[in-house]
Design a protein around this motif. Structure first.
Motif, PDB file in Angstrom:
ATOM      1  N   VAL A   1       4.965   5.512   1.163  1.00  4.98           N
ATOM      2  CA  VAL A   1       6.357   5.267   0.782  1.00  4.98           C
ATOM      3  C   VAL A   1       7.028   4.323   1.779  1.00  4.98           C
ATOM      4  N   GLU A   2       6.814   4.579   3.075  1.00  3.30           N
ATOM      5  CA  GLU A   2       7.465   3.772   4.113  1.00  3.30           C
ATOM      6  C   GLU A   2       7.103   2.291   3.991  1.00  3.30           C
ATOM      7  N   VAL A   3       5.808   2.006   3.815  1.00  2.00           N
ATOM      8  CA  VAL A   3       5.378   0.601   3.755  1.00  2.00           C
ATOM      9  C   VAL A   3       5.757  -0.028   2.417  1.00  2.00           C
ATOM     10  N   LEU A   4       5.723   0.749   1.343  1.00  2.00           N
ATOM     11  CA  LEU A   4       6.167   0.209   0.054  1.00  2.00           C
ATOM     12  C   LEU A   4       7.639  -0.179   0.093  1.00  2.00           C
ATOM     13  N   PHE A   5       8.448   0.541   0.877  1.00  2.00           N
ATOM     14  CA  PHE A   5       9.834   0.109   1.078  1.00  2.00           C
ATOM     15  C   PHE A   5       9.865  -1.364   1.508  1.00  2.00           C
TER      16      PHE A   5
ATOM     17  N   SER B   1      11.263  -6.616   1.724  1.00  2.00           N
ATOM     18  CA  SER B   1      11.142  -7.591   2.804  1.00  2.00           C
ATOM     19  C   SER B   1      10.110  -8.660   2.474  1.00  2.00           C
ATOM     20  N   PRO B   2      10.455  -9.926   2.600  1.00  2.00           N
ATOM     21  CA  PRO B   2       9.479 -10.992   2.363  1.00  2.00           C
ATOM     22  C   PRO B   2       8.415 -11.083   3.452  1.00  2.00           C
ATOM     23  N   SER B   3       8.645 -10.410   4.587  1.00  2.00           N
ATOM     24  CA  SER B   3       7.690 -10.490   5.696  1.00  2.00           C
ATOM     25  C   SER B   3       6.573  -9.452   5.587  1.00  2.00           C
ATOM     26  N   ILE B   4       6.627  -8.587   4.589  1.00  2.00           N
ATOM     27  CA  ILE B   4       5.592  -7.566   4.405  1.00  2.00           C
ATOM     28  C   ILE B   4       4.938  -7.787   3.051  1.00  2.00           C
ATOM     29  N   SER B   5       3.642  -8.067   3.082  1.00  2.00           N
ATOM     30  CA  SER B   5       2.927  -8.444   1.862  1.00  2.00           C
ATOM     31  C   SER B   5       2.142  -7.264   1.291  1.00  2.00           C
ATOM     32  N   VAL B   6       1.651  -7.453   0.085  1.00  2.00           N
ATOM     33  CA  VAL B   6       0.787  -6.455  -0.542  1.00  2.00           C
ATOM     34  C   VAL B   6      -0.485  -6.276   0.284  1.00  2.00           C
ATOM     35  N   LEU B   7      -0.975  -7.354   0.882  1.00  2.00           N
ATOM     36  CA  LEU B   7      -2.159  -7.264   1.743  1.00  2.00           C
ATOM     37  C   LEU B   7      -1.885  -6.375   2.957  1.00  2.00           C
ATOM     38  N   ASP B   8      -0.695  -6.502   3.548  1.00  2.00           N
ATOM     39  CA  ASP B   8      -0.312  -5.625   4.659  1.00  2.00           C
ATOM     40  C   ASP B   8      -0.332  -4.164   4.203  1.00  2.00           C
ATOM     41  N   TYR B   9       0.181  -3.928   3.021  1.00  2.00           N
ATOM     42  CA  TYR B   9       0.217  -2.560   2.466  1.00  2.00           C
ATOM     43  C   TYR B   9      -1.196  -2.010   2.264  1.00  2.00           C
ATOM     44  N   LEU B  10      -2.066  -2.812   1.667  1.00  2.00           N
ATOM     45  CA  LEU B  10      -3.429  -2.352   1.394  1.00  2.00           C
ATOM     46  C   LEU B  10      -4.202  -2.085   2.692  1.00  2.00           C
ATOM     47  N   ALA B  11      -4.004  -2.943   3.694  1.00  2.00           N
ATOM     48  CA  ALA B  11      -4.662  -2.737   4.988  1.00  2.00           C
ATOM     49  C   ALA B  11      -4.168  -1.450   5.627  1.00  2.00           C
ATOM     50  N   PHE B  12      -2.858  -1.238   5.585  1.00  2.00           N
ATOM     51  CA  PHE B  12      -2.311   0.002   6.138  1.00  2.00           C
ATOM     52  C   PHE B  12      -2.889   1.216   5.417  1.00  2.00           C
TER      53      PHE B  12
END
Length: 258
Positions: A209-213, A218-229
């Motif tokens: 939930v936190e990263v999906l926020f 935010s344009p600085s957080i990508s789907v790739l960042d989410y998947l890696a997390f």
């Protein structure tokens, strides 16, 4: 009050784990979705505190408030008896170690609960980012700040910190089983999950939930960042709960822990 013997705690864990492993697929999936939805109230309350507080990350008073807010979602999920994936990194592993359940049954449980948790978290996040800013209690910047706390680390940190988060969640499953009163259980949930919160450890389900926020706001957080997390936090949580709690505690109890 007299403390519950460790053998009784282990037997209770085995009984609970077997019950969940043998549950109907639809029941597990729906319970997982419910947990994913409910746990979102913790990160949402954190965003509200960040919006309304004069302090921010790094300020002691604000950090303590944020850690307490983080624990709220876990109280809702655990006392509500919904299925949380990170609890089952210990709870559902113990029957397998005891020879009463199969690895196939364990993987089935993990898969259904995990998918349910992630889907529930996605739905909660979607509702939160659409509705909350309009109410004036949460800003997009607060959502972004929460997400950045988890994605601005290297991949090695995500895994290792995920192990610690899983370790704490496995320990929580053990302690909740040992506790005999609702008040004690609430206190235990708060202590353990607030520790995860104040250390900013990556919990795969609350962190979903936190990263999906951040992905939404935010344009600085990508789907790739989410998947890696999500992938590294999940693997770390599995190792922490499965090895440092399930395997070690099972081993010491069956070898004469009492």
């Amino acid at each position: 009050m007299e403390q519950k013997p460790t053998r009784d705690v282990l037997d209770s864990l085995i009984e609970s784990g077997l019950h969940e492993i043998n549950r109907e697929r639809s029941g597990l999936l729906l319970s997982g979705i419910s947990a994913g939805l409910d746990i979102g109230f913790g990160p949402l309350l954190m965003a509200t505190i960040l919006t309304l507080s004069a302090g921010g990350f790094g300020d002691l008073a604000t950090e303590l408030l944020l850690a307490s807010a983080y624990s709220v979602g876990f109280v809702f999920v655990i006392l509500g008896r919904s299925e949380l994936f990170t609890e089952h990194t210990t709870l559902a592993v113990v029957p397998v170690l005891d020879g009463q359940a199969s690895i196939r049954g364990l993987l089935r449980l993990w898969g259904l609960v995990y998918v349910g948790n992630v889907v529930g978290g996605f739905l909660f996040t979607l509702l939160a980012v659409l509705l909350m800013p309009g109410l004036g209690v949460v800003t997009p910047a607060a959502f972004e700040a929460i997400a950045l706390k988890l994605v601005t680390h290297d991949l090695g940190w995500l895994f290792v910190a995920g192990v610690f988060a899983g370790w704490l969640m496995g320990l929580l499953a053990w302690l909740i089983t040992a506790a005999q009163e609702t008040t004690s259980r609430i206190l235990i949930i708060w202590i353990v999950t607030a520790t995860i919160g104040i250390l900013h450890l990556p919990h795969s389900i609350a962190g979903n939930v936190e990263v999906l926020f951040g992905v939404f706001m935010s344009p600085s957080i990508s789907v790739l960042d989410y998947l890696a997390f999500l992938s590294l936090a999940t693997v770390g949580n599995l190792v922490g709960g499965g090895v440092f709690v399930a395997l070690l505690k099972y081993g010491h109890v069956v070898r004469g822990g009492n």
